[in-house]
Motif scaffolding. Structure first.
Motif, PDB file in Angstrom:
ATOM      1  N   TRP A  85    -118.638  40.246 -86.293  1.00  0.00           N
ATOM      2  CA  TRP A  85    -119.932  40.872 -86.009  1.00  0.00           C
ATOM      3  C   TRP A  85    -119.859  41.789 -84.800  1.00  0.00           C
ATOM      4  O   TRP A  85    -120.342  42.913 -84.835  1.00  0.00           O
ATOM      5  N   ARG A  86    -119.247  41.331 -83.697  1.00  0.00           N
ATOM      6  CA  ARG A  86    -119.317  42.062 -82.431  1.00  0.00           C
ATOM      7  C   ARG A  86    -118.015  42.740 -82.002  1.00  0.00           C
ATOM      8  O   ARG A  86    -118.031  43.585 -81.124  1.00  0.00           O
ATOM      9  N   ARG A  87    -116.874  42.340 -82.552  1.00  0.00           N
ATOM     10  CA  ARG A  87    -115.553  42.885 -82.172  1.00  0.00           C
ATOM     11  C   ARG A  87    -115.270  42.717 -80.680  1.00  0.00           C
ATOM     12  O   ARG A  87    -114.716  43.588 -80.030  1.00  0.00           O
ATOM     13  N   SER A  88    -115.643  41.581 -80.144  1.00  0.00           N
ATOM     14  CA  SER A  88    -115.436  41.288 -78.727  1.00  0.00           C
ATOM     15  C   SER A  88    -114.572  40.034 -78.600  1.00  0.00           C
ATOM     16  O   SER A  88    -114.972  38.943 -79.026  1.00  0.00           O
ATOM     17  N   MET A  89    -113.393  40.176 -78.017  1.00  0.00           N
ATOM     18  CA  MET A  89    -112.491  39.034 -77.893  1.00  0.00           C
ATOM     19  C   MET A  89    -113.049  37.993 -76.923  1.00  0.00           C
ATOM     20  O   MET A  89    -113.016  36.796 -77.200  1.00  0.00           O
ATOM     21  N   LEU A  90    -113.545  38.445 -75.774  1.00  0.00           N
ATOM     22  CA  LEU A  90    -114.106  37.506 -74.809  1.00  0.00           C
ATOM     23  C   LEU A  90    -115.315  36.789 -75.405  1.00  0.00           C
ATOM     24  O   LEU A  90    -115.466  35.571 -75.266  1.00  0.00           O
ATOM     25  N   GLY A  91    -116.169  37.514 -76.100  1.00  0.00           N
ATOM     26  CA  GLY A  91    -117.324  36.901 -76.753  1.00  0.00           C
ATOM     27  C   GLY A  91    -116.912  35.887 -77.805  1.00  0.00           C
ATOM     28  O   GLY A  91    -117.543  34.847 -77.971  1.00  0.00           O
TER      29      GLY A  91
END
Length: 107
Positions: A85-91
């Motif tokens: 959904w967001r393409r954020s590794m930290l997220g």
């Protein structure tokens, strides 16, 4: 397994690893992989990650488990969903850990 067998296994694995990695280096710029092989190699990191992570996430002392008590599996699915959904590794890491903690404390 004897000490000699252990050392022979270590040396053999070292040789095989060095040989397989050196083959690409020895060819230098003359070595060109076909486009089809290059496309296939793009998926190698994801395949390797899945091969390492999935057995660890699904394996329990009783075998493979998709039960609600397998918090690691559902946290992994939640993290995967977050990443898609967001393409954020930290997220992905934070969301997966939050889901894991909530499941562990709630169930």
């Amino acid at each position: 397994m004897s000490t000699l067998q252990i050392w022979l296994a270590i040396l053999g694995m070292t040789f095989v690893t060095a040989l397989t990695r050196a083959l690409f280096l020895l060819g230098g710029e003359r070595t060109v992989l076909p486009p089809r092989v290059q496309r296939m190699l793009r998926y190698a990191p994801a395949a390797a990650l899945a091969a390492v992570v999935l057995p660890d996430v699904l394996a329990t002392p009783g075998g493979l488990s998709f039960a609600p008590s397998n918090h690691e599996f559902y946290a992994t699915l939640a993290g995967l969903g977050w990443y898609v959904w967001r393409r954020s590794m930290l997220g992905t890491i934070v969301f997966g850990m939050v889901v894991f903690t909530v499941l562990r404390l709630a169930l």
